[in-house]
Design an enzyme around this catalytic site. Structure first.
Site, PDB file in Angstrom:
ATOM      1  N   HIS A 203       0.812  -1.215   0.000  1.00  0.00           N
ATOM      2  CA  HIS A 203       0.000   0.000   0.000  1.00  0.00           C
ATOM      3  C   HIS A 203       0.842   1.261   0.000  1.00  0.00           C
ATOM      4  O   HIS A 203       0.408   2.303  -0.474  1.00  0.00           O
ATOM      5  CB  HIS A 203      -1.022  -0.043   1.125  1.00  0.00           C
ATOM      6  CG  HIS A 203      -2.146  -0.951   0.769  1.00  0.00           C
ATOM      7  ND1 HIS A 203      -2.120  -2.297   1.070  1.00  0.00           N
ATOM      8  CD2 HIS A 203      -3.264  -0.736   0.041  1.00  0.00           C
ATOM      9  CE1 HIS A 203      -3.206  -2.862   0.569  1.00  0.00           C
ATOM     10  NE2 HIS A 203      -3.914  -1.942  -0.059  1.00  0.00           N
ATOM     11  N   GLU A 448     -11.345 -10.873  -4.693  1.00  0.00           N
ATOM     12  CA  GLU A 448      -9.935 -10.731  -4.322  1.00  0.00           C
ATOM     13  C   GLU A 448      -9.329 -12.040  -3.831  1.00  0.00           C
ATOM     14  O   GLU A 448      -8.128 -12.115  -3.582  1.00  0.00           O
ATOM     15  CB  GLU A 448      -9.785  -9.720  -3.181  1.00  0.00           C
ATOM     16  CG  GLU A 448     -10.421  -8.386  -3.450  1.00  0.00           C
ATOM     17  CD  GLU A 448     -10.010  -7.349  -2.434  1.00  0.00           C
ATOM     18  OE1 GLU A 448      -8.991  -6.695  -2.668  1.00  0.00           O
ATOM     19  OE2 GLU A 448     -10.698  -7.190  -1.412  1.00  0.00           O
ATOM     20  N   ASP A 472      -4.804  -8.286  -4.503  1.00  0.00           N
ATOM     21  CA  ASP A 472      -4.997  -9.381  -3.552  1.00  0.00           C
ATOM     22  C   ASP A 472      -5.250 -10.696  -4.269  1.00  0.00           C
ATOM     23  O   ASP A 472      -4.806 -11.748  -3.801  1.00  0.00           O
ATOM     24  CB  ASP A 472      -6.163  -9.058  -2.602  1.00  0.00           C
ATOM     25  CG  ASP A 472      -5.690  -8.162  -1.471  1.00  0.00           C
ATOM     26  OD1 ASP A 472      -4.597  -8.424  -0.928  1.00  0.00           O
ATOM     27  OD2 ASP A 472      -6.389  -7.191  -1.146  1.00  0.00           O
ATOM     28  N   CYS A 519      -9.978  -3.020 -10.336  1.00  0.00           N
ATOM     29  CA  CYS A 519      -9.491  -1.828  -9.628  1.00  0.00           C
ATOM     30  C   CYS A 519      -8.127  -2.055  -8.992  1.00  0.00           C
ATOM     31  O   CYS A 519      -7.614  -1.203  -8.291  1.00  0.00           O
ATOM     32  CB  CYS A 519     -10.499  -1.358  -8.588  1.00  0.00           C
ATOM     33  SG  CYS A 519     -10.794  -2.570  -7.295  1.00  0.00           S
TER      34      CYS A 519
HETATM   35  C1  PEP Z   1      -6.766  -5.032  -4.717  1.00  0.00           C
HETATM   36  O1  PEP Z   1      -6.553  -5.888  -3.855  1.00  0.00           O
HETATM   37  O2  PEP Z   1      -6.488  -5.188  -5.914  1.00  0.00           O
HETATM   38  C2  PEP Z   1      -7.385  -3.748  -4.333  1.00  0.00           C
HETATM   39  C3  PEP Z   1      -7.752  -2.871  -5.230  1.00  0.00           C
HETATM   40  O3  PEP Z   1      -7.512  -3.482  -3.004  1.00  0.00           O
HETATM   41  P1  PEP Z   1      -6.250  -3.060  -2.095  1.00  0.00           P
HETATM   42  O4  PEP Z   1      -5.078  -2.834  -3.010  1.00  0.00           O
HETATM   43  O5  PEP Z   1      -6.612  -1.839  -1.347  1.00  0.00           O
HETATM   44  O6  PEP Z   1      -6.057  -4.248  -1.212  1.00  0.00           O
HETATM   45 MG    MG Z   2      -7.462  -5.653  -1.930  1.00  0.00          MG
END
Ligand code: PEP
Ligand code: MG
Length: 581
Positions: A203, A448, A472, A519
């Site tokens: 992140h 995910e 994920d 996403c």
């Molecule tokens: C993902 O897991 O692709 C996602 C968009 O959520 P995050 O990156 O916040 O875990």
């Molecule tokens: Mg995620």
């Protein structure tokens, strides 16, 4: 001599500047420049803090003297050391140098000088002297605590980027930065950063991309190799850091930097061009945001909505005090109004794994368990239903001000789906009972976890749309911790297993006429745009900074041709080998 350090390229572009090396635990102090006429003031703040801490220590010493003789000889000796450190010339004159010559605010100057001296302690042979580093850290921590109570008059209006008296850009070097640190970083003066640890889709890396500043993570020992004030080049495209570059390298990278700016200017002309392929397919380009204020950047980049608002960033770095319903409602409402009638997809809180609520905070068990497999995302929300209800009510209320989609992260079980839907209904009932107005939301689930991708019909029965969180999905399909640079070479978005799960999800949604978007970071990766289009994806959500480059790819594509090619990629043993066809 130039040293080159290799890490992972996480956010593109070139940054050239002087290094500011920080301990990750010190990222919570403000970093801003102080105008010339405030410098004396800043030195005064520091002096007051030092005097206050000296007084505190003297009081404790006095108390000790009132006890029977020699009751705490070690403590008394320790306090003497602390007093000595506070008067130490290297600390005081060093801190002054950062304030007077570099215009750093007092806290920043203090922590910078702490780093300089701490390194000298680290290099000492004598173990007794080496251990004095901890004393120095304690003394500085006490001064910082005092200064926290007496804010600088400059801090309130500080926009570090704009108010820099210094012309030299600064780059941050740290062992690690937590996602909460990154929020602090967003308001700071730095032109780029490098960390020792971190994976490509950690992140911290994701927030760096959202800020569109060059960054390299997983550069192993950078925070030891780089010294305070060294000249550094960060090549965010290649994942390379050059320390103490020669004049020739500086000229070469300066040229690359200017080329990057020209390319950005060129892309910016596409802002108002509709994202339509050569064969007339309309593609939806949405933005991923972390804070309501990011809506401005989303609109500026030409996004047609927000596909992922990572709401957990509202919850982080608050010392465990979670935002209440009103605060959350106001934040979601700002995002909704900021998007001026375009839809906003708010993802319910996804803390845990590499997004702890507070820096360094983890449950004791997390030290030996892998938190990515633990109580995160919807699992945490369902374990804390009253917290979850607060968030659901706030989102539903914000939906009265514009189109809102409610997105649930990391679902895997039918029981989780049932509990979540029941809580959403409960939140509506509570708002009805309180006579509060709220709006209609479309309900979405994130795909995910492989278990979810393999049971899409279950999700289609309960949700209006699906959004694939590929970060994920890859992590869990390949058993690769996305935040661990040691296994980042195995993190493969085009692994046949990942592609099959992704293709199956897109195909089933399309068959049932349900919306599906991606996403995760794959959506903003221009090298994957053709493949995703070929697999039938028509909705992409990414950082605003990537939208125009992806749009450029889309404008050059013919999806009718890409379909057959994408099927061959899907069937290949080594899909990556076909990606350049
Ligand atoms: C993902 O897991 O692709 C996602 C968009 O959520 P995050 O990156 O916040 O875990
Ligand atoms: Mg995620």
């Amino acid at each position: 001599m130039t040293i080159s350090i290799h890490g992972l390229a996480v956010s593109r572009g070139i940054a050239i500047g002087r290094a500011v090396v920080v301990a990750s635990s010190r990222m919570d102090v403000g970093h801003y420049f102080v105008p010339s006429d405030q410098i004396e003031n800043e030195i005064q703040r520091l002096r007051h803090a030092r005097n206050a801490v000296v007084e505190e220590i003297l009081k404790v010493q006095q108390g000790l003297q009132d006890l029977p003789n020699d009751a705490h000889p070690e403590l008394s000796a320790l306090l003497d050391v602390h007093l000595m450190l506070l008067q130490d010339e290297q600390l005081t004159s060093g801190v002054k140098h950062w304030i007077v010559d570099r215009h750093y605010n007092a806290e920043w100057a203090l922590t910078t000088q702490l780093e300089v001296i701490a390194r000298q302690f680290d290099e000492m042979e004598d173990p007794y002297l080496r251990e004095r580093k901890a004393d120095l850290e304690q003394v500085v921590e006490r001064m910082l605590r005092f200064m926290r109570g007496v804010a600088s008059p400059v801090a309130a209006g500080a926009d570090g980027r704009a108010s820099a008296d210094s012309e030299v850009p600064l780059v941050l070097i740290a062992h690690d930065l937590s996602p909460a640190d990154m929020l602090q970083f967003k308001q700071s003066v730095f032109a780029g950063f490098v960390t020792d640890v971190g994976g490509k889709t950690s992140h911290t890396a994701i927030v760096a991309r959202s800020m569109d500043i060059p960054a390299v993570v997983g550069a192993r020992s950078c925070s030891h190799l780089i010294q305070q004030d060294d000249w550094v080049i960060i090549d965010g495209d290649a994942g390379v850091v050059l320390v103490d570059p020669s004049p020739i390298l500086l000229a070469e990278y300066g040229f690359k930097q200017r080329q990057g700016e020209v390319e950005r200017d060129r892309l910016s002309r596409l802002k108002n061009t509709p994202a339509v392929t050569l064969d007339g397919q309309k593609i939806e380009l949405l933005a991923n945001i972390e804070q309501p204020e990011d809506a401005v950047g989303a609109l500026k980049a030409g996004a047609v909505g927000v596909g992922l608002f990572r709401s957990e960033f509202l919850f982080m770095g608050r010392s465990g005090k979670l935002p209440d319903e009103e605060e959350q409602y106001q934040a979601y409402r700002r995002a909704v109004e900021g998007m001026q009638g375009l839809p906003v997809t708010i993802r319910t809180v996804d803390v845990g794994a590499d997004k702890p609520l507070d820096r360094g905070a983890s449950r004791p068990a997390d030290d030996y368990l892998n938190p990515a497999l633990g109580l995160r995302a919807i699992r945490w929300s369902l374990a804390e239903p009253s917290m979850f209800l607060v968030q659901l009510r706030a989102i539903l209320r914000a939906a009265a001000h514009g189109p809102v989609n409610l997105l649930i992260p990391m679902l895997a079980h039918a029981s989780e789906i049932r509990q979540t839907l029941a809580l959403i209904n409960r939140a509506r009932e509570q708002l009805d009972n309180g006579g509060q107005s709220y709006g209609h939301v479309k309900l979405g689930a994130m795909i995910e976890v492989p278990a979810a991708a393999l049971t899409i019909p279950l999700f289609l029965r309960h949700f209006d749309f699906l959004s694939v969180g590929t970060n994920d999905l890859i992590q869990y399909t390949l058993a690769i911790d996305r935040a661990d640079e040691a296994v980042s070479h195995l993190y493969d978005p085009v692994h046949p297993a990942v592609l099959q799960l992704l293709a199956g999800t897109i195909a089933q949604c399309r068959e049932h006429g349900k919306g599906v978007s991606v996403c995760g970071e794959m959506a903003g990766d221009v090298t994957l745009t053709r493949l995703l289009l070929g697999l039938g994806l028509r909705s992409f959500s990414m950082h605003p900074s990537q939208i125009l480059a992806v749009k450029q790819q889309i404008l050059r594509c013919d999806t009718t041709r890409l379909q057959t090619w994408a099927q061959s990629v899907l069937a290949a043993e080594d899909p990556a080998a076909l990606m350049t066809d």
